[in-house]
Design a protein around this motif. Structure first.
Motif, mmCIF file in Angstrom:
data_model
loop_
_atom_site.group_PDB
_atom_site.id
_atom_site.type_symbol
_atom_site.label_atom_id
_atom_site.label_comp_id
_atom_site.label_asym_id
_atom_site.label_seq_id
_atom_site.Cartn_x
_atom_site.Cartn_y
_atom_site.Cartn_z
ATOM 1 N N GLU A 101 8.444 -1.859 4.727
ATOM 2 C CA GLU A 101 7.192 -1.452 4.069
ATOM 3 C C GLU A 101 6.597 -0.192 4.681
ATOM 4 O O GLU A 101 5.495 0.217 4.321
ATOM 5 C CB GLU A 101 6.172 -2.599 4.158
ATOM 6 C CG GLU A 101 6.583 -3.859 3.424
ATOM 7 C CD GLU A 101 6.657 -3.660 1.920
ATOM 8 O OE1 GLU A 101 5.871 -2.847 1.388
ATOM 9 O OE2 GLU A 101 7.503 -4.318 1.286
ATOM 10 N N HIS A 102 7.319 0.405 5.650
ATOM 11 C CA HIS A 102 6.874 1.639 6.315
ATOM 12 C C HIS A 102 5.517 1.460 6.990
ATOM 13 O O HIS A 102 4.674 2.361 6.967
ATOM 14 C CB HIS A 102 6.823 2.806 5.312
ATOM 15 C CG HIS A 102 8.052 2.923 4.462
ATOM 16 N ND1 HIS A 102 9.264 3.331 4.968
ATOM 17 C CD2 HIS A 102 8.261 2.659 3.141
ATOM 18 C CE1 HIS A 102 10.174 3.323 4.007
ATOM 19 N NE2 HIS A 102 9.602 2.913 2.895
ATOM 20 N N LEU A 103 5.319 0.291 7.593
ATOM 21 C CA LEU A 103 4.066 -0.044 8.267
ATOM 22 C C LEU A 103 4.266 -0.030 9.779
ATOM 23 O O LEU A 103 5.279 -0.535 10.291
ATOM 24 C CB LEU A 103 3.588 -1.440 7.850
ATOM 25 C CG LEU A 103 3.200 -1.644 6.391
ATOM 26 C CD1 LEU A 103 2.931 -3.119 6.130
ATOM 27 C CD2 LEU A 103 1.980 -0.808 6.031
ATOM 28 N N VAL A 132 1.422 -7.951 10.016
ATOM 29 C CA VAL A 132 1.923 -6.623 9.642
ATOM 30 C C VAL A 132 3.428 -6.669 9.432
ATOM 31 O O VAL A 132 3.956 -6.119 8.447
ATOM 32 C CB VAL A 132 1.559 -5.584 10.729
ATOM 33 C CG1 VAL A 132 2.254 -4.252 10.451
ATOM 34 C CG2 VAL A 132 0.049 -5.390 10.806
ATOM 35 N N GLU A 133 4.140 -7.331 10.317
ATOM 36 C CA GLU A 133 5.602 -7.321 10.245
ATOM 37 C C GLU A 133 6.148 -8.162 9.099
ATOM 38 O O GLU A 133 7.288 -7.946 8.661
ATOM 39 C CB GLU A 133 6.180 -7.780 11.588
ATOM 40 C CG GLU A 133 5.881 -6.786 12.701
ATOM 41 C CD GLU A 133 6.554 -7.092 14.024
ATOM 42 O OE1 GLU A 133 6.707 -6.159 14.832
ATOM 43 O OE2 GLU A 133 6.902 -8.269 14.251
ATOM 44 N N GLU A 134 5.350 -9.097 8.586
ATOM 45 C CA GLU A 134 5.800 -9.919 7.472
ATOM 46 C C GLU A 134 5.196 -9.487 6.136
ATOM 47 O O GLU A 134 5.460 -10.111 5.103
ATOM 48 C CB GLU A 134 5.448 -11.389 7.745
ATOM 49 C CG GLU A 134 6.202 -11.971 8.937
ATOM 50 C CD GLU A 134 5.855 -13.411 9.220
ATOM 51 O OE1 GLU A 134 4.952 -13.955 8.541
ATOM 52 O OE2 GLU A 134 6.472 -14.005 10.125
ATOM 53 N N ALA A 135 4.403 -8.421 6.143
ATOM 54 C CA ALA A 135 3.753 -7.959 4.912
ATOM 55 C C ALA A 135 4.780 -7.461 3.906
ATOM 56 O O ALA A 135 5.807 -6.892 4.270
ATOM 57 C CB ALA A 135 2.754 -6.848 5.234
ATOM 58 N N ASN A 136 4.481 -7.666 2.643
ATOM 59 C CA ASN A 136 5.321 -7.102 1.579
ATOM 60 C C ASN A 136 4.474 -6.932 0.323
ATOM 61 O O ASN A 136 3.444 -7.567 0.166
ATOM 62 C CB ASN A 136 6.538 -7.993 1.295
ATOM 63 C CG ASN A 136 6.153 -9.393 0.874
ATOM 64 O OD1 ASN A 136 5.674 -9.611 -0.226
ATOM 65 N ND2 ASN A 136 6.335 -10.353 1.781
ATOM 66 N N ARG A 163 0.595 3.434 7.120
ATOM 67 C CA ARG A 163 1.721 3.323 6.187
ATOM 68 C C ARG A 163 2.213 4.743 5.923
ATOM 69 O O ARG A 163 1.428 5.621 5.561
ATOM 70 C CB ARG A 163 1.309 2.645 4.892
ATOM 71 C CG ARG A 163 2.434 2.585 3.849
ATOM 72 C CD ARG A 163 1.943 1.986 2.554
ATOM 73 N NE ARG A 163 1.888 0.537 2.596
ATOM 74 C CZ ARG A 163 0.885 -0.191 2.128
ATOM 75 N NH1 ARG A 163 -0.189 0.405 1.630
ATOM 76 N NH2 ARG A 163 0.926 -1.511 2.185
ATOM 77 N N VAL A 164 3.503 4.969 6.134
ATOM 78 C CA VAL A 164 4.093 6.307 6.028
ATOM 79 C C VAL A 164 4.858 6.430 4.719
ATOM 80 O O VAL A 164 5.725 5.592 4.420
ATOM 81 C CB VAL A 164 5.044 6.565 7.219
ATOM 82 C CG1 VAL A 164 5.713 7.926 7.077
ATOM 83 C CG2 VAL A 164 4.284 6.468 8.538
ATOM 84 N N HIS A 209 2.540 11.466 2.187
ATOM 85 C CA HIS A 209 1.217 11.222 2.771
ATOM 86 C C HIS A 209 1.258 10.060 3.767
ATOM 87 O O HIS A 209 2.243 9.332 3.873
ATOM 88 C CB HIS A 209 0.177 10.950 1.677
ATOM 89 C CG HIS A 209 0.459 9.707 0.881
ATOM 90 N ND1 HIS A 209 1.246 9.714 -0.245
ATOM 91 C CD2 HIS A 209 0.066 8.419 1.056
ATOM 92 C CE1 HIS A 209 1.315 8.494 -0.739
ATOM 93 N NE2 HIS A 209 0.613 7.686 0.036
ATOM 94 N N ILE A 210 0.136 9.925 4.481
ATOM 95 C CA ILE A 210 -0.077 8.848 5.460
ATOM 96 C C ILE A 210 -1.344 8.101 5.067
ATOM 97 O O ILE A 210 -2.391 8.705 4.832
ATOM 98 C CB ILE A 210 -0.271 9.415 6.888
ATOM 99 C CG1 ILE A 210 0.904 10.302 7.309
ATOM 100 C CG2 ILE A 210 -0.513 8.285 7.882
ATOM 101 C CD1 ILE A 210 2.211 9.613 7.480
ATOM 102 N N GLU A 211 -1.258 6.779 5.002
ATOM 103 C CA GLU A 211 -2.449 5.938 4.855
ATOM 104 C C GLU A 211 -2.743 5.297 6.213
ATOM 105 O O GLU A 211 -1.821 5.008 6.972
ATOM 106 C CB GLU A 211 -2.216 4.838 3.828
ATOM 107 C CG GLU A 211 -1.930 5.323 2.423
ATOM 108 C CD GLU A 211 -1.484 4.157 1.544
ATOM 109 O OE1 GLU A 211 -2.346 3.305 1.237
ATOM 110 O OE2 GLU A 211 -0.290 4.093 1.209
#
Length: 280
Positions: free
Chosen positions: A25-27, A60-64, A106-107, A111-113
């Protein structure tokens, strides 16, 4: 993209920091656990701050999916509330709550969020070494009063950190009651109001060289009576020397001042967690 990460325990019982990576998820995130002032440990010996940091890391690591960053942190906050309920923590007492500060990004290709709460920081570093803070250390205005009282204790002849902590305890306790209220600071601590104090934003990646995510244990400390360091004093040495060397040098400085008499801080060494994302 290349990544450099570090997480080093400070002088406390355990490392209450964490970092999270979710490549799918690029987190990417750094998390600073905040233990309750009311002592707590679970059966495994984990403090409330360590539990909170690991919970946010896992979230964060399990987010989707297409969840926004602020929604993700708000959901982690609700999960933390459930965990504290299960452990029969008195949720009406702010000094009993477990907590965590967090900086999350989030990359994407263009852009970057980012989203943030507490005093974890995100910095954008550009090709010309310009350092752009994307976040603000939300507790800094409250810490100033405690640091001023600490310095007054030193001026009155106190020379032991334990004595200085007791000298400042009233301010440290009252600051906990300013969590997630107007005039205070945001923090993930299970309170529903947490979501109202999350900060977030988005930047483009034009000329972006790197992103630097830090917990406060990696900030360059201010010498007592000296000027406040600029963010460049922390971020550029990390970019130029690398995160490991910067951390080693900071630990050397702290070990030379174990009673916290020369550099502004509340403990010899705070937990230190950092992440650098390098872009081509």
């Amino acid at each position: 993209m290349k990544m450099e990460c570090i997480s080093v325990a400070g002088s406390g019982k355990m490392n209450e920091d964490a970092y999270a990576t979710n490549q799918a998820e690029h987190l990417f995130a750094v998390v600073d656990g905040v233990s309750s002032l009311v002592p707590y440990e679970n059966a495994a010996g984990q403090t409330g701050g360590a539990i909170a940091a690991q919970l946010v890391k896992q979230y964060v690591e399990e987010a989707n999916g297409a969840q926004s960053l602020t929604e993700l942190l708000a959901d982690a906050n609700l999960k933390l509330r459930e965990c504290m309920k299960e452990e029969q923590i008195d949720l009406t007492k702010k000094d009993a709550l477990w907590g965590a500060a967090c900086a999350l990004v989030r990359v994407s290709e263009s852009h970057i969020e980012y989203a943030q709460t507490g005093d974890c920081m995100v910095f954008a570093v550009y090709a010309d070494d310009t350092v752009r803070p994307l976040t603000y250390p939300q507790v800094s205005h409250l810490e100033q009063a405690a640091f001023a009282k600490w310095e007054s204790g030193i001026q009155d002849g106190m020379r032991q950190r334990v004595e200085l902590i007791e000298h400042c305890r009233d301010i440290l306790v009252s600051n906990r009651y300013l969590a997630n209220v107007a005039g205070g600071y945001g923090v993930i601590n299970g309170e529903p109001a947490c979501s109202e104090f999350l900060e977030s934003g988005r930047i483009n990646r034009i000329h972006l060289r790197a992103l630097v995510l830090l917990t406060d244990g990696l900030f360059t400390p201010r010498p007592y009576g000296g000027p406040e360091p600029k963010w460049e004093d922390t971020v550029l040495p990390i970019i130029h020397k690398g995160l490991q060397r910067y951390t080693d040098e900071l630990l050397l400085l702290e070990n030379g001042d174990p009673e916290c008499l020369h550099y502004v801080r509340f403990k010899k060494s705070d937990d230190k967690t950092g992440m650098v994302l390098y872009f081509s």
